[in-house]
Design an enzyme around this catalytic site. Sequence first.
Site, short mmCIF file in Angstrom:
data_model
loop_
_atom_site.label_atom_id
_atom_site.label_comp_id
_atom_site.label_asym_id
_atom_site.label_seq_id
_atom_site.Cartn_x
_atom_site.Cartn_y
_atom_site.Cartn_z
CG ASP A 2 29.63 10.61 -51.98
OD1 ASP A 2 29.55 9.87 -52.97
OD2 ASP A 2 28.82 10.57 -51.04
CE LYS A 55 22.61 6.49 -55.73
NZ LYS A 55 23.12 7.30 -54.62
CG PHE A 88 22.34 11.55 -49.41
CD1 PHE A 88 21.45 11.40 -48.34
CD2 PHE A 88 22.78 10.42 -50.08
CE1 PHE A 88 21.00 10.14 -47.97
CE2 PHE A 88 22.33 9.15 -49.72
CZ PHE A 88 21.44 9.02 -48.66
C1 LIG Z 1 23.30 7.11 -53.17
C2 LIG Z 1 24.38 7.88 -52.54
C3 LIG Z 1 25.02 7.42 -51.38
C4 LIG Z 1 24.59 6.19 -50.63
O1 LIG Z 1 24.68 5.03 -51.40
P1 LIG Z 1 23.95 3.69 -50.85
O2 LIG Z 1 24.37 2.65 -51.84
O3 LIG Z 1 22.49 3.95 -50.86
O4 LIG Z 1 24.47 3.43 -49.50
C5 LIG Z 1 26.08 8.17 -50.89
N1 LIG Z 1 26.48 9.30 -51.50
C6 LIG Z 1 25.88 9.77 -52.61
C7 LIG Z 1 26.40 11.01 -53.25
C8 LIG Z 1 24.81 9.09 -53.17
O5 LIG Z 1 24.20 9.58 -54.25
#
Ligand SMILES: *Cc1c(COP(=O)(O)O)cnc(C)c1O
Length: 397
Positions: free
Chosen positions: A221, A250, A136
Amino acid sequence: MSYLADLGEIYLAPNYEREPIIFVRGEGTRLFTDKGEEYLDFTAGIAVCNLGHAHPQLVQVLKEQAECLWHTSNLYYTEPQVRLAKKLVELSFGDKVFFANSGTEAVEAALKLARRWAYQNFGGSKYKFISLKNSFHGRTLGSLSVTGQPKYWEGFEPLVPGVVFVEPNDLQELKETFDETVCAIIMEPIQGEGGVYPLTQEFIAQAKELCQKYSALLIFDEIQTGLGRTGRLFAYEHYGIEPDVMCLAKALANGLPLSAMIAKKEVIDFLTPGSHASTFGGNPIACAVGCKVVEMISDPTFLEEVELKGKVIMEKLRAYQEEYPGLIKQVRGKGLLIGIEFAIEVKPIYQELLKRRILTTTPKPNVLRLSPPLIINYREIDYFMIQLEEILKDIKT
Ligand SMILES: *Cc1c(COP(=O)(O)O)cnc(C)c1O
């Protein structure tokens, strides 16, 4: 349902499945509803409020900055932005930082950087991204296109072309997929939304090796795994392997919108003036809070505590797994990012925890995710474990 929830139903886009709960206040690991009910938070707003709710030191910094300067645009320098960039660079593999406001924007910046870096160094034929199945990376069209879960694509195709997905931890497939046309591979050291699946040391090591062999960028990420969540400041430290680019979001400002893309100098220098931008990115208020967050979380003693608390929970969960082998299939994670995979649908367990006023998340129908604020104490952990065991006992009988 309450009046406010009814209004929300009328006026808000229907894209979220919300609990009919209205929180009006937070304090540490606790959230309080409009009816004065108290909840124990094992979500931290999806791994965001790592220092808990309304942390006094963060409130102080926020107030001071709010009285001083809110926004200037990136036509000028502001002290909090430069200070946070310097801190992140000193504490990571990176040399320079680009700030944005959300996770997906940090991923977009990383993807655009990889394309541009590859284009200018090698020409237009080096454009492919490798990403992992079950990953994700966000919801904008670019980050959605590297998100390896087709359920999120439904109705939004065609996606950005040039993305190939490989099975996480499949060394053979990764090797066979890589070639000179790949500009970058993007991965979460632990797949968070996918159900808390850590990547293996061997897989990350091979990704790094292949990146070097084929001159591609390794993008981590760490939007969910970064900033102390796993017991290290960044999850890549567990593996001893540095990426070329890393995305954070986050927890970076503990709940204010702020994200960052950190990269090596020889890569990020391709973002020349005008090539990429964000109006709000690196906002002084968010960055001032971010500085305090990073300062507090990077304290080695604090991180050791996180690791220890995670171990305590995992050990207890593994004991439950032995006791209830027909219920718990696997316990996964690092630090305070923990996934419990059940042999059954997890919804009833989630609902029962909610009834007992404990908040958790369910990234997959059979996975319960625990991501409490990192400041959680052992008494609260014990309380949670007792509640969970009671629920497991009830299900079994
Ligand atoms: C939450 C998340 C995102 C997206 O972040 P948003 O602030 O909702 O755009 C991308 N990558 C990972 C691994 C995440 O946990």
